[in-house]
Design a protein around this motif. Structure first.
Motif, PDB file in Angstrom:
ATOM      1  N   PHE A  89      10.571  36.822 -23.295  1.00  0.00           N
ATOM      2  CA  PHE A  89       9.742  37.696 -22.468  1.00  0.00           C
ATOM      3  C   PHE A  89      10.587  38.373 -21.394  1.00  0.00           C
ATOM      4  CE2 PHE A  89       6.545  34.828 -24.238  1.00  0.00           C
ATOM      5  CZ  PHE A  89       5.627  35.756 -24.679  1.00  0.00           C
ATOM      6  N   GLN A  90       9.988  39.356 -20.718  1.00  0.00           N
ATOM      7  CA  GLN A  90      10.695  40.020 -19.614  1.00  0.00           C
ATOM      8  C   GLN A  90      11.055  39.001 -18.546  1.00  0.00           C
ATOM      9  OE1 GLN A  90       9.280  43.624 -17.634  1.00  0.00           O
ATOM     10  NE2 GLN A  90       8.380  44.167 -19.589  1.00  0.00           N
ATOM     11  N   TYR A  91      12.186  39.179 -17.931  1.00  0.00           N
ATOM     12  CA  TYR A  91      12.676  38.258 -16.894  1.00  0.00           C
ATOM     13  C   TYR A  91      12.584  36.798 -17.351  1.00  0.00           C
ATOM     14  CZ  TYR A  91      12.617  42.435 -14.054  1.00  0.00           C
ATOM     15  OH  TYR A  91      12.843  43.696 -13.600  1.00  0.00           O
ATOM     16  N   PRO A  92      13.203  36.467 -18.478  1.00  0.00           N
ATOM     17  CA  PRO A  92      13.049  35.114 -19.050  1.00  0.00           C
ATOM     18  C   PRO A  92      13.605  34.039 -18.127  1.00  0.00           C
ATOM     19  CG  PRO A  92      14.860  36.247 -20.127  1.00  0.00           C
ATOM     20  CD  PRO A  92      14.166  37.260 -19.242  1.00  0.00           C
ATOM     21  N   GLU A  93      14.503  34.453 -17.207  1.00  0.00           N
ATOM     22  CA  GLU A  93      15.082  33.451 -16.305  1.00  0.00           C
ATOM     23  C   GLU A  93      14.007  32.804 -15.421  1.00  0.00           C
ATOM     24  OE1 GLU A  93      15.947  36.536 -16.669  1.00  0.00           O
ATOM     25  OE2 GLU A  93      16.083  37.655 -14.779  1.00  0.00           O
ATOM     26  N   HIS A  94      12.853  33.468 -15.282  1.00  0.00           N
ATOM     27  CA  HIS A  94      11.768  32.864 -14.493  1.00  0.00           C
ATOM     28  C   HIS A  94      11.177  31.653 -15.195  1.00  0.00           C
ATOM     29  CE1 HIS A  94      11.051  36.998 -12.409  1.00  0.00           C
ATOM     30  NE2 HIS A  94      12.190  36.422 -12.072  1.00  0.00           N
ATOM     31  N   GLN A  95      11.499  31.527 -16.508  1.00  0.00           N
ATOM     32  CA  GLN A  95      10.956  30.390 -17.258  1.00  0.00           C
ATOM     33  C   GLN A  95      11.922  29.204 -17.329  1.00  0.00           C
ATOM     34  OE1 GLN A  95       9.611  32.185 -20.985  1.00  0.00           O
ATOM     35  NE2 GLN A  95       8.795  33.806 -19.696  1.00  0.00           N
ATOM     36  N   LEU A  96      13.105  29.342 -16.721  1.00  0.00           N
ATOM     37  CA  LEU A  96      14.038  28.208 -16.696  1.00  0.00           C
ATOM     38  C   LEU A  96      13.472  27.168 -15.735  1.00  0.00           C
ATOM     39  CD1 LEU A  96      17.428  30.156 -16.418  1.00  0.00           C
ATOM     40  CD2 LEU A  96      16.373  29.231 -18.477  1.00  0.00           C
ATOM     41  N   PHE A  97      13.578  25.909 -16.093  1.00  0.00           N
ATOM     42  CA  PHE A  97      12.967  24.916 -15.202  1.00  0.00           C
ATOM     43  C   PHE A  97      13.790  23.635 -15.067  1.00  0.00           C
ATOM     44  CE2 PHE A  97      11.471  24.344 -19.472  1.00  0.00           C
ATOM     45  CZ  PHE A  97      11.461  22.980 -19.667  1.00  0.00           C
ATOM     46  N   GLU A  98      14.781  23.412 -15.944  1.00  0.00           N
ATOM     47  CA  GLU A  98      15.539  22.149 -15.869  1.00  0.00           C
ATOM     48  C   GLU A  98      16.624  22.243 -14.798  1.00  0.00           C
ATOM     49  OE1 GLU A  98      14.900  19.416 -17.322  1.00  0.00           O
ATOM     50  OE2 GLU A  98      13.848  19.804 -19.209  1.00  0.00           O
ATOM     51  N   GLU A  99      17.151  21.060 -14.403  1.00  0.00           N
ATOM     52  CA  GLU A  99      18.136  21.100 -13.311  1.00  0.00           C
ATOM     53  C   GLU A  99      19.547  21.482 -13.772  1.00  0.00           C
ATOM     54  OE1 GLU A  99      18.651  16.313 -13.040  1.00  0.00           O
ATOM     55  OE2 GLU A  99      16.738  17.328 -13.080  1.00  0.00           O
ATOM     56  N   THR A 100      19.817  21.365 -15.084  1.00  0.00           N
ATOM     57  CA  THR A 100      21.121  21.847 -15.563  1.00  0.00           C
ATOM     58  C   THR A 100      20.924  22.778 -16.762  1.00  0.00           C
ATOM     59  OG1 THR A 100      21.508  20.130 -17.226  1.00  0.00           O
ATOM     60  CG2 THR A 100      22.202  19.620 -14.964  1.00  0.00           C
ATOM     61  N   ILE A 101      21.960  23.576 -16.999  1.00  0.00           N
ATOM     62  CA  ILE A 101      21.930  24.512 -18.128  1.00  0.00           C
ATOM     63  C   ILE A 101      21.787  23.737 -19.435  1.00  0.00           C
ATOM     64  CG2 ILE A 101      23.403  26.137 -19.398  1.00  0.00           C
ATOM     65  CD1 ILE A 101      24.570  26.914 -16.622  1.00  0.00           C
ATOM     66  N   ALA A 102      22.561  22.636 -19.553  1.00  0.00           N
ATOM     67  CA  ALA A 102      22.533  21.844 -20.786  1.00  0.00           C
ATOM     68  C   ALA A 102      21.117  21.333 -21.064  1.00  0.00           C
ATOM     69  CB  ALA A 102      23.503  20.666 -20.678  1.00  0.00           C
ATOM     70  N   LYS A 103      20.438  20.855 -20.010  1.00  0.00           N
ATOM     71  CA  LYS A 103      19.086  20.309 -20.208  1.00  0.00           C
ATOM     72  C   LYS A 103      18.112  21.400 -20.630  1.00  0.00           C
ATOM     73  CE  LYS A 103      19.185  16.206 -17.316  1.00  0.00           C
ATOM     74  NZ  LYS A 103      18.796  15.642 -16.033  1.00  0.00           N
ATOM     75  N   ASP A 104      18.286  22.582 -20.057  1.00  0.00           N
ATOM     76  CA  ASP A 104      17.381  23.672 -20.413  1.00  0.00           C
ATOM     77  C   ASP A 104      17.519  24.042 -21.893  1.00  0.00           C
ATOM     78  OD1 ASP A 104      16.253  25.444 -17.684  1.00  0.00           O
ATOM     79  OD2 ASP A 104      15.428  25.692 -19.694  1.00  0.00           O
ATOM     80  N   ILE A 105      18.757  24.094 -22.355  1.00  0.00           N
ATOM     81  CA  ILE A 105      18.984  24.468 -23.757  1.00  0.00           C
ATOM     82  C   ILE A 105      18.573  23.321 -24.682  1.00  0.00           C
ATOM     83  CG2 ILE A 105      20.746  25.150 -25.441  1.00  0.00           C
ATOM     84  CD1 ILE A 105      22.254  26.481 -23.081  1.00  0.00           C
ATOM     85  N   ALA A 106      18.812  22.077 -24.214  1.00  0.00           N
ATOM     86  CA  ALA A 106      18.503  20.902 -25.039  1.00  0.00           C
ATOM     87  C   ALA A 106      17.004  20.777 -25.308  1.00  0.00           C
ATOM     88  CB  ALA A 106      19.005  19.632 -24.351  1.00  0.00           C
ATOM     89  N   PHE A 107      16.189  21.344 -24.409  1.00  0.00           N
ATOM     90  CA  PHE A 107      14.737  21.241 -24.567  1.00  0.00           C
ATOM     91  C   PHE A 107      14.295  21.730 -25.958  1.00  0.00           C
ATOM     92  CE2 PHE A 107      10.395  22.754 -24.086  1.00  0.00           C
ATOM     93  CZ  PHE A 107       9.793  21.648 -23.510  1.00  0.00           C
TER      94      PHE A 107
END
Ligand code: ADP
Length: 272
Positions: A89-107
């Motif tokens: 979606f537009q501005y997808p960074e607003h949907q990041l929520f984990e404390e590290t990059i690795a955790k966000d991608i691992a989701f």
């Protein structure tokens, strides 16, 4: 993976005073492995169309087919489509929520049942795919630049292994360099990973540069479609109607007003 849309209509809040027909009888086909663009003014129905393609909004009538999965008014859900279609979606960074990059991608990877030790390897592979240096994996995504945050969000969607990647105005809010880098990434994902890419955009210059196929929506209807050259040519036919220049200019102004898009062709810069 091919997408075929047949006689698709969408109505928001049916049978209420706020009823709104957002899409009317759309027919289109996006070939497998294609880089397609959906263009049109604000309110023309672009978001509604892509959300139908991703199985998120139910058709009022007609259907969307992704590969061999069909979604129509009577379908139980759009879940079968969601497996194949990743939507950023537009501005997808607003949907990041984990404390590290690795955790966000691992989701997303965990959603696919991937566990350690493969998980860590896959996280790094995803980071590599979107051009993020591996050493950033334990950093917070919120300390990155806008363009890099967007890459994390894209990696999170790619982790779900979609066959089709839909990007809604992916360069909104990025500077010139960020924009160029993001398009380079999209081109790479399209060419090297064989993903079908659907780009939603206002910018006909980007359409001309990157898309194989373009669909222009206007007032919930499919106004034009074809290769970028064909679509631009369809506009130029007006020129061949032998209208007087002032009439052509009025017509052009009207088309521009309806589509709200800057077009790189001479007819759109005619002066009276
Ligand atoms: P675009 O993405 O091209 O801006 P949209 O698909 O968002 O267009 O909107 C198409 C039309 O549907 C617009 O008139 C918009 O106001 C209306 N619309 C969009 N979402 C909703 C909603 N949730 N409820 C009611 N009307 C909506």
């Amino acid at each position: 993976m091919e997408i075929v849309v047949k006689d698709l209509s969408v109505v928001y809040m049916p049978d209420t005073p706020y009823e709104k027909q957002a899409l009317s009888h759309i027919d289109l086909r996006i070939e497998s492995g294609c880089f397609a663009a959906i263009a049109g003014a604000t309110g023309s129905g672009k978001s509604t169309l892509i959300q139908c393609m991703a199985g998120l909004i139910r058709p009022a009538s007609g259907q969307v087919q992704v590969g061999d999965k069909i979604f129509h008014a009577g379908s139980k859900s759009g879940a079968a489509l969601r497996k194949h279609v990743g939507i950023v979606f537009q501005y997808p960074e607003h949907q990041l929520f984990e404390e590290t990059i690795a955790k966000d991608i691992a989701f997303g990877l965990k959603n696919r049942g991937i566990t350690e030790p493969k998980l860590d390897r896959e996280v790094h592979r995803m980071m590599d795919l979107v051009g993020l240096p591996g050493e950033l994996s334990d950093r917070s995504p919120f300390h990155l630049s806008g363009g890099q945050m967007r890459r994390v969000a894209i990696a999170g969607i790619l982790a779900l292994k979609p066959d089709v990647l839909i990007m809604d105005e992916p360069t909104a809010g990025l500077d010139r360099q960020g924009k160029q880098e993001l398009f380079r990434l999209l081109k790479d994902l399209h060419e090297k990973q064989g993903l079908t890419v659907i780009l939603v955009t206002h910018d006909m210059n980007d359409v001309a540069k990157y898309a194989d196929q373009v669909f222009v929506l206007s007032g919930g209807k499919l106004a034009l479609s074809g290769t970028p050259a064909e679509v631009f040519e369809q506009y130029q036919i007006w020129q061949e109607l032998s209208l007087e220049l002032p009439q052509v200019s009025q017509l052009v102004a009207k088309i521009n007003e309806q589509l709200d898009v800057p077009l790189p062709y001479s007819i759109f810069t005619l002066e009276e």
